[in-house]
Design a protein around this motif. Structure first.
Motif, short mmCIF file in Angstrom:
data_model
loop_
_atom_site.label_atom_id
_atom_site.label_comp_id
_atom_site.label_asym_id
_atom_site.label_seq_id
_atom_site.Cartn_x
_atom_site.Cartn_y
_atom_site.Cartn_z
N ASP A 151 44.71 24.50 97.70
CA ASP A 151 45.07 24.44 96.21
C ASP A 151 45.89 23.31 95.98
OD1 ASP A 151 43.61 26.83 96.21
OD2 ASP A 151 45.34 27.84 96.49
N LEU A 152 45.53 22.14 95.59
CA LEU A 152 46.16 21.09 95.18
C LEU A 152 46.84 21.05 93.84
CD1 LEU A 152 46.70 18.14 95.71
CD2 LEU A 152 44.80 17.29 94.63
N GLY A 153 48.01 20.72 93.33
CA GLY A 153 48.57 20.58 92.30
C GLY A 153 50.05 21.05 92.47
N SER A 154 50.85 21.08 91.30
CA SER A 154 52.56 21.60 91.21
C SER A 154 52.21 23.05 91.33
CB SER A 154 53.15 21.18 90.16
OG SER A 154 52.63 21.54 88.70
N VAL A 155 53.47 23.54 91.83
CA VAL A 155 53.65 24.92 91.97
C VAL A 155 55.00 25.24 91.02
CG1 VAL A 155 54.29 26.88 93.51
CG2 VAL A 155 52.96 25.04 94.27
N GLU A 156 54.39 26.23 90.03
CA GLU A 156 55.75 26.22 89.20
C GLU A 156 55.80 27.79 88.64
OE1 GLU A 156 54.65 24.52 85.14
OE2 GLU A 156 53.90 22.63 86.46
N ILE A 157 57.11 28.09 88.61
CA ILE A 157 57.51 29.44 88.33
C ILE A 157 57.83 29.49 86.89
CG2 ILE A 157 58.94 31.50 89.38
CD1 ILE A 157 57.04 29.95 91.44
N GLU A 158 57.61 30.35 86.12
CA GLU A 158 57.95 30.75 84.80
C GLU A 158 58.54 32.11 84.86
OE1 GLU A 158 55.17 29.48 81.81
OE2 GLU A 158 55.12 27.43 82.40
N SER A 159 59.56 32.44 84.07
CA SER A 159 60.11 33.79 83.70
C SER A 159 60.39 33.99 82.30
CB SER A 159 61.32 34.11 84.74
OG SER A 159 61.93 35.23 84.24
N ASN A 160 59.82 34.99 81.78
CA ASN A 160 60.05 35.30 80.50
C ASN A 160 60.96 36.39 80.09
OD1 ASN A 160 57.78 33.54 79.53
ND2 ASN A 160 56.25 35.28 80.17
N ASN A 161 61.56 36.86 81.40
CA ASN A 161 62.68 38.02 81.11
C ASN A 161 63.68 37.78 82.29
OD1 ASN A 161 63.89 40.37 80.34
ND2 ASN A 161 62.56 41.51 81.76
N GLY A 162 64.22 36.56 82.76
CA GLY A 162 65.23 36.46 83.49
C GLY A 162 65.07 35.09 84.36
N GLU A 163 65.41 35.03 85.68
CA GLU A 163 65.48 33.74 86.47
C GLU A 163 64.03 33.50 86.94
OE1 GLU A 163 67.11 36.73 86.73
OE2 GLU A 163 69.34 36.33 86.59
N ALA A 164 63.98 32.39 87.42
CA ALA A 164 62.89 32.10 88.26
C ALA A 164 63.07 32.53 89.70
CB ALA A 164 62.44 30.41 88.36
N PHE A 165 64.29 32.17 90.29
CA PHE A 165 64.66 32.85 91.70
C PHE A 165 65.98 33.21 91.37
CE2 PHE A 165 61.79 29.14 92.63
CZ PHE A 165 61.03 29.83 93.50
N LEU A 166 66.03 34.68 91.96
CA LEU A 166 67.35 35.11 92.08
C LEU A 166 67.61 35.71 93.49
CD1 LEU A 166 69.85 36.63 90.92
CD2 LEU A 166 68.28 39.08 90.62
N ILE A 167 68.61 34.92 94.11
CA ILE A 167 69.16 35.26 95.49
C ILE A 167 70.30 35.81 95.37
CG2 ILE A 167 69.83 33.76 97.62
CD1 ILE A 167 67.88 31.88 96.76
N ASN A 168 70.68 37.16 95.65
CA ASN A 168 71.75 37.95 95.57
C ASN A 168 72.11 38.36 96.80
OD1 ASN A 168 73.60 39.88 95.12
ND2 ASN A 168 72.54 40.69 93.32
N ASN A 169 73.11 38.07 97.40
CA ASN A 169 73.71 38.24 98.77
C ASN A 169 72.87 38.50 99.79
OD1 ASN A 169 75.68 39.64 100.52
ND2 ASN A 169 74.99 41.75 100.00
#
Length: 327
Positions: A151-169
């Motif tokens: 699958d060629l192309g950009s990899v985008e994360i969109e969040s309508n309700n918070g973070e794109a990535f959440l790294i907690n502990n």
């Protein structure tokens, strides 16, 4: 790192230069000259993903030989795939049984696992559920060139309700090539004693808060990324041992980089520019920070603003123009 490297080596180009070399003095490995350790690579091992370019710089003197050893490495654990054509009821272990979401992959990936993510826009908040280890990190790769997922192309994360990535502990996680184009809070949040987290070759924009928030975390590396059109570009709070290397931080509504009670923060930038506030702000008892090797310009506030009890701040090899240095 435990990536699968390509079988062929004839597509690699190695360039070695010695700009400004003028003496015949020879140093042995580990000698110190001008405050720098001579003949020791910045990183002794470099992983090159197929279809990606990896740059490494090091000092070298009186070159007699230069050996490059190519190794094919395999995952210490499982290899998972995420594709827009996938389903989360799949096992994720092949292209034809890929997961649909990164969130699903984040629940099953453990130490030594690799997750390849195919092109597309993924509307979700990716909450990391597990930690890796020092020898076996969990690795997420945006397969922009389609080498591993087709699958060629950009990899985008969109969040309508918070973070794109959440790294907690969480610890020992690595992310390569991801883009966040929309988030209602911060695009990336690394907090609550998380450590040994790495983001490389990313783009993080259009968040209502910070492009990247590092809060009460340590040993974090952000490199070769663009952080733009957020409220604050990068916000480091109550955190230590942070490396920001060769990023471009620009056009953020407030500050470019804010270090608030941070320690041992190393900022080596491509550029910090066109931010509405100051380019770099170091405040509130921050200490042992280094700002070097970059361009800071056209910020409407100060280029670098050091205040509120910040101490032991080193600034060198920086060009500041169309901005003011304030200490």
């Amino acid at each position: 790192h435990n990536f699968i490297l390509p079988e062929a080596i004839d597509d690699y180009k190695i360039t070695v230069s010695k700009a400004g070399y003028s003496t015949e003095e020879t140093f042995t490995i580990g000698d110190v000259y001008g405050g720098e350790i001579i003949a020791t690579p910045e990183r002794p091992f470099a992983t090159v993903l197929k279809g990606f370019a990896t740059e490494r710089s090091f000092s070298i003197d009186q070159l007699s030989s230069f050996n490059i050893e190519m190794l094919e490495a395999k995952a210490d654990g499982n290899i998972y795939y995420v594709r827009k054509s996938g389903l989360d009821i799949n096992d994720g272990l092949s292209l034809n049984s890929a997961f649909l979401t990164l969130s699903k992959a984040a629940t099953v990936a453990n130490s030594g696992d690799i997750v390849f993510v195919g092109a597309g826009v993924y509307v979700e908040t990716v909450v990391l559920q597990n930690s890796g280890t020092a020898l076996k990190p969990i690795v997420f790769i945006a397969d922009k060139n389609g080498v591993y997922t087709n699958d060629l192309g950009s990899v985008e994360i969109e969040s309508n309700n918070g973070e794109a990535f959440l790294i907690n502990n969480k610890d020992y996680l690595e992310f390569y090539g991801f883009k966040s184009a929309l988030s209602t809070t911060s695009a990336i949040v690394i907090n609550n004693t998380s450590s040994n987290i790495k983001f490389e070759d990313g783009a993080f924009a259009n968040s209502n808060s910070s492009g990247i928030l590092i809060d009460n975390a340590s040993d974090i590396e952000i490199s070769y990324s663009d952080i733009y059109v957020n409220d604050i570009g990068i916000y480091i709070k109550d955190s230590s041992d942070i490396s920001l290397e060769k990023n471009n931080v620009y056009s953020n509504v407030s500050k470019g980089v804010l270090i608030d009670n941070g320690s041992f923060v190393n900022l080596s930038f491509g550029a910090v520019f066109n931010n509405t506030g100051s380019g770099i702000t170091i405040i509130n008892g921050s200490n042992n920070c280094v700002v070097s090797n970059g361009n800071i310009y056209s910020n409407l506030g100060y280029g670098v603003n050091i205040t509120d009890g910040a101490s032991l701040i080193d600034i060198f090899d920086i060009k500041i123009y169309f901005s003011i240095l304030f200490c």
